[in-house]
Write an enzyme that holds these catalytic residues in place. Structure first.
Site, mmCIF file in Angstrom:
data_model
loop_
_atom_site.group_PDB
_atom_site.id
_atom_site.type_symbol
_atom_site.label_atom_id
_atom_site.label_comp_id
_atom_site.label_asym_id
_atom_site.label_seq_id
_atom_site.Cartn_x
_atom_site.Cartn_y
_atom_site.Cartn_z
ATOM 1 N N ASN A 12 5.028 128.237 36.088
ATOM 2 C CA ASN A 12 5.585 127.631 34.239
ATOM 3 C C ASN A 12 4.763 126.112 33.610
ATOM 4 O O ASN A 12 5.309 125.215 34.291
ATOM 5 C CB ASN A 12 7.161 127.794 34.650
ATOM 6 N N ASP A 73 14.713 126.401 41.797
ATOM 7 C CA ASP A 73 15.394 127.869 41.518
ATOM 8 C C ASP A 73 16.611 128.072 40.346
ATOM 9 O O ASP A 73 16.931 126.272 40.687
ATOM 10 C CB ASP A 73 15.885 129.063 42.409
ATOM 11 N N SER A 74 16.133 128.609 39.481
ATOM 12 C CA SER A 74 18.231 128.060 38.263
ATOM 13 C C SER A 74 18.246 129.137 37.539
ATOM 14 O O SER A 74 17.645 130.771 37.685
ATOM 15 C CB SER A 74 17.459 127.485 37.409
ATOM 16 N N PHE A 156 14.414 128.699 25.764
ATOM 17 C CA PHE A 156 13.931 129.906 26.334
ATOM 18 C C PHE A 156 15.624 130.150 26.914
ATOM 19 O O PHE A 156 16.761 130.295 27.123
ATOM 20 C CB PHE A 156 13.263 129.193 26.821
ATOM 21 N N GLY A 157 14.895 131.366 27.210
ATOM 22 C CA GLY A 157 16.273 132.739 28.360
ATOM 23 C C GLY A 157 17.819 132.202 27.354
ATOM 24 O O GLY A 157 17.929 133.170 26.011
ATOM 25 N N TYR A 158 18.838 131.757 27.657
ATOM 26 C CA TYR A 158 19.634 132.273 27.269
ATOM 27 C C TYR A 158 20.277 131.078 26.448
ATOM 28 O O TYR A 158 21.449 130.580 25.979
ATOM 29 C CB TYR A 158 20.966 131.961 27.998
ATOM 30 N N LYS A 179 18.215 118.312 24.932
ATOM 31 C CA LYS A 179 18.655 119.227 25.842
ATOM 32 C C LYS A 179 17.394 118.695 27.383
ATOM 33 O O LYS A 179 18.875 118.511 28.418
ATOM 34 C CB LYS A 179 17.897 120.193 25.422
ATOM 35 N N HIS A 184 20.352 120.927 33.490
ATOM 36 C CA HIS A 184 20.569 120.960 34.717
ATOM 37 C C HIS A 184 19.507 121.124 35.684
ATOM 38 O O HIS A 184 19.524 119.915 36.191
ATOM 39 C CB HIS A 184 20.917 122.886 34.980
#
Ligand code: IMP
Length: 203
Positions: A12, A73-74, A156-158, A179, A184
């Protein structure tokens, strides 16, 4: 001349940039997976925790290159779903699921759950492994709650579902600069920076 090489084990480009930026003050030459000819390497993430999966990725790449390696890892943990989707976040709706499908599945499962019971957290674990096999992990979390419909097109994602209480907006609506300060990933990276600087000084 940089003293040591560090590989960022991610495909990524956004993560590569973010991790690279935070390591700028370090005497490390940063390499991508492409730089070490491991572009497209498939790593089976068969751990049961974020920590195990981040370490699996980091160890695999360190063993192939012999360089210090950093991997992450997330995912998203939703309290009302016993912390699902967790390590399965990217493949929640199926092996090749796209973000929209994952979000739809999550909303469906939470259909009957009232707003006050929709607490969730994003989790990011970063693993660092040294060429001698020594390793450490750090964890960053970001709390929020899951909305009833996607809002905003950023991130992106959630992100369009994750409402951040301080702003009463989803990560999909918030400026990425905000953000990147409270996420996180940002929190885990700050912790990694602290531990890594101690470890490198001590070596
Ligand atoms: P990975 O660590 O890149 O494998 O990410 C796992 C999955 O967790 C992603 O595909 C997303 O579904 C979710 N995820 C992780 N971080 C974020 C975030 O910052 N925003 C939204 N979704 C995220």
């Amino acid at each position: 001349m940089k003293e040591k090489i560090a590989v960022i084990a991610t495909g990524n480009s956004h993560k590569l940039e973010e991790i690279g930026e935070i390591l700028q003050g370090f005497n490390l030459e940063i390499k991508s997976m492409k730089d070490v000819n491991l572009d497209g390497l498939e790593i089976v993430e068969d751990g049961t925790t974020f920590e195990e999966n981040a370490l699996i990725k980091a160890r695999t790449v360190m063993e192939k290159t012999g360089y210090l390696t950093i991997a992450d890892d997330s995912g998203l943990e939703v309290e009302a779903l016993d912390n699902q989707p967790g390590i399965y976040s990217s493949r929640f709706a199926g092996e090749n699921a796209i973000d929209k499908e994952n979000n739809e599945k999550l909303l469906k499962l939470l259909e009957e759950v009232p707003q006050e019971k929709r607490n969730a957290r994003f989790v990011c674990v970063i693993a660092v492994i040294f060429p001698n096999g020594q390793s450490f992990t750090v964890r960053g979390e970001c709390n929020g709650s899951i909305g009833f419909e996607p809002k905003g097109a950023k991130g992106f994602g959630y992100d369009p579902l994750m409402i951040i209480p301080q702003y009463n907006k989803t990560f999909g609506e918030l400026d990425p600069a905000i953000k990147n300060k409270i996420s996180h990933r940002a929190r885990a990276l700050e912790k990694m920076k602290e531990v890594l600087s101690k470890e490198l000084r001590g070596e």
